[in-house]
Write an enzyme that holds these catalytic residues in place. Structure first.
Site, PDB file in Angstrom:
ATOM      1  N   GLU A  92       0.808  -1.210   0.000  1.00 27.52           N
ATOM      2  CA  GLU A  92       0.000   0.000   0.000  1.00 27.52           C
ATOM      3  C   GLU A  92       0.848   1.271   0.000  1.00 27.52           C
ATOM      4  O   GLU A  92       1.901   1.310   0.624  1.00 27.52           O
ATOM      5  CB  GLU A  92      -0.877   0.029   1.253  1.00 27.52           C
ATOM      6  CG  GLU A  92      -2.017  -0.944   1.182  1.00 27.52           C
ATOM      7  CD  GLU A  92      -2.664  -1.140   2.533  1.00 27.52           C
ATOM      8  OE1 GLU A  92      -3.764  -0.610   2.730  1.00 27.52           O
ATOM      9  OE2 GLU A  92      -2.055  -1.801   3.388  1.00 27.52           O
ATOM     10  N   CYS A 334      -2.566   6.411   9.556  1.00 28.75           N
ATOM     11  CA  CYS A 334      -1.476   5.591  10.082  1.00 28.75           C
ATOM     12  C   CYS A 334      -1.987   4.423  10.888  1.00 28.75           C
ATOM     13  O   CYS A 334      -2.889   4.561  11.702  1.00 28.75           O
ATOM     14  CB  CYS A 334      -0.603   6.419  11.002  1.00 28.75           C
ATOM     15  SG  CYS A 334       0.175   7.745  10.174  1.00 28.75           S
TER      16      CYS A 334
HETATM   17  N1  SAH Z   1       8.098   0.665  11.356  1.00 28.52           N
HETATM   18  C1  SAH Z   1       8.264   2.076  11.268  1.00 28.52           C
HETATM   19  C2  SAH Z   1       7.492   2.670  10.132  1.00 28.52           C
HETATM   20  C3  SAH Z   1       5.987   2.496  10.234  1.00 28.52           C
HETATM   21  S1  SAH Z   1       5.278   4.026  10.535  1.00 28.52           S
HETATM   22  C4  SAH Z   1       7.922   2.717  12.591  1.00 28.52           C
HETATM   23  O1  SAH Z   1       7.452   2.021  13.477  1.00 28.52           O
HETATM   24  O2  SAH Z   1       8.159   3.909  12.755  1.00 28.52           O
HETATM   25  C5  SAH Z   1       4.662   3.814  12.118  1.00 28.52           C
HETATM   26  C6  SAH Z   1       3.893   5.053  12.528  1.00 28.52           C
HETATM   27  O3  SAH Z   1       2.519   4.870  12.170  1.00 28.52           O
HETATM   28  C7  SAH Z   1       3.853   5.280  14.002  1.00 28.52           C
HETATM   29  O4  SAH Z   1       4.936   5.955  14.531  1.00 28.52           O
HETATM   30  C8  SAH Z   1       2.645   6.141  14.102  1.00 28.52           C
HETATM   31  O5  SAH Z   1       3.003   7.430  13.725  1.00 28.52           O
HETATM   32  C9  SAH Z   1       1.744   5.562  13.069  1.00 28.52           C
HETATM   33  N2  SAH Z   1       0.703   4.675  13.629  1.00 28.52           N
HETATM   34  C10 SAH Z   1       0.680   3.339  13.699  1.00 28.52           C
HETATM   35  N3  SAH Z   1      -0.449   2.908  14.265  1.00 28.52           N
HETATM   36  C11 SAH Z   1      -1.168   4.000  14.569  1.00 28.52           C
HETATM   37  C12 SAH Z   1      -2.461   4.222  15.158  1.00 28.52           C
HETATM   38  N4  SAH Z   1      -3.253   3.227  15.554  1.00 28.52           N
HETATM   39  N5  SAH Z   1      -2.847   5.490  15.311  1.00 28.52           N
HETATM   40  C13 SAH Z   1      -2.078   6.531  14.899  1.00 28.52           C
HETATM   41  N6  SAH Z   1      -0.881   6.390  14.334  1.00 28.52           N
HETATM   42  C14 SAH Z   1      -0.430   5.133  14.164  1.00 28.52           C
END
Ligand code: SAH
Length: 344
Positions: A92, A334
């Site tokens: 995606e 996210c």
């Molecule tokens: N593995 C890497 C890249 C993935 S991005 C990492 O962990 O940084 C991961 C980001 O997605 C998180 O830092 C957050 O900003 C976002 N994210 C993941 N789950 C989320 C949720 N339930 N609500 C809001 N942001 C979320």
């Protein structure tokens, strides 16, 4: 023999192949211009190349390996694309237009092995690393085929852990950054990591001016252990030391992402703990009200509690921003990128 995606090659690597065919070196640059500047996906259309070279290229290479299988557009302009790879994995990418900029949110792995409790992206497990070419396929698709047909910023915040696919992602970044490639400034490219310390150390020596975001999401090991299994391997104290070292080496400010989850990490005590942990560090905290993941009991706090947390953190002297969620209605926000197609 299966044809290779030409986007796996650097300019130098293509030049070597072109010269081994006893063709003029400058043709490699022309090929790059067609692919990266003009978005052409067919060697036959590269009209300034000798026909014989076009044929040789087409016999050996393909230009794009991802098939679009679904697109969805949010009322806020965010557009999400689901691609299928040649070996039937789903990938995606999201285009996020905002004032004066368009950010591409790019996946680096098919599935994810890190199993963070608040994130839907990895719920179906890990499949494989994406290749450099596939990462660039995503980027070029957003640039050439999204509704806005533009891309000014790249964030590696889609599915997967960029530092767990280090070599392929770094090669893609160099191409995104290169004047021969997409020519997007390094400061407009962000790697987000769950905290893979060895990868961060390596990255600090690349001499790249890219942005680094670290997914923190908790201010003590007990809480972080609960929601991020990787914390057991790289616990908070080591992670924070690694971030300080990263700044020392690169002089680049680290951004910490902190998802506010109701009943878990969003009380005032946590804000103070977070402030204390980051004292004296040149950094920024990006607060992210959790996007609901119903199966995991993940919900955002009330707005007043979000404001209280933000103010408490500001009082400790930390730079704080609050992220506005985008693409909620199409599950592109996210953590909501999920491989629905594989649930069939
Ligand atoms: N593995 C890497 C890249 C993935 S991005 C990492 O962990 O940084 C991961 C980001 O997605 C998180 O830092 C957050 O900003 C976002 N994210 C993941 N789950 C989320 C949720 N339930 N609500 C809001 N942001 C979320």
């Amino acid at each position: 023999m299966q044809k290779e995606n030409i986007k796996n090659l650097s300019l130098k690597e293509l030049q070597e192949i072109v010269s081994s065919w006893e063709e003029k070196l400058f043709h490699a640059r022309q090929v790059f211009r067609w692919i990266y500047k003009k978005g052409i996906e067919d060697f036959a259309l590269m009209s300034d190349l000798p026909p014989g070279l076009r044929k040789k290229l087409a016999e050996r290479f393909i230009i794009n390996s991802l098939q679009l299988s679904k697109a969805a557009q949010s009322s806020d302009g965010t557009e999400k694309f689901l691609f299928e790879s040649s070996d039937h994995n789903f990938i995606e990418a999201v285009s996020i237009p905002a004032k004066g900029r368009v950010t591409g949110c790019i996946s680096t792995q098919a599935g994810c092995k890190f199993g963070c409790a608040f994130c839907a992206s990895g719920k179906l497990g890990f499949r494989r690393n994406l290749t450099t070419a596939e990462v660039l396929d995503e980027v070029l698709y957003l640039k050439n085929k999204s509704s806005v047909k533009k891309l000014t910023h790249i964030v590696f915040m889609g599915t997967g852990e960029p530092l767990d696919n280090y070599a392929e992602v770094l090669k893609a970044i160099r191409m995104i950054n290169s004047p021969d490639g997409l020519n997007i400034g390094a400061r407009r490219i962000t790697i987000s990591t769950a905290g893979l310390i060895p990868g961060m150390e390596k990255l600090s020596k690349e001499g790249l001016q890219i942005e680094l975001s670290v997914s923190l999401h908790a201010a003590d090991n007990k809480t972080r252990d609960l929601i991020m299994p990787i914390n057991k391997i790289y616990p908070l104290d080591n992670l924070i030391s690694a971030c300080r070292a990263y700044f020392k080496k690169t002089n680049r400010q680290v951004t910490f992402e902190y998802i506010l989850i109701k009943g878990l990490n969003s009380d005032l005590q946590s804000a103070q703990k977070l402030g204390r942990m980051l004292t004296g560090m040149d950094c920024k905290v990006n607060l992210i009200p959790a996007n609901p993941i119903t199966e995991q009991q993940v919900f955002p706090p009330e707005s007043k509690d979000i404001a209280l947390f933000k103010n408490a953190l500001l009082k400790t002297g930390i730079n704080v921003t609050l992220r506005k969620p985008r693409g909620k209605d199409i599950e592109a926000a996210c953590g909501q990128l999920r491989l629905k197609y594989e649930k069939r």
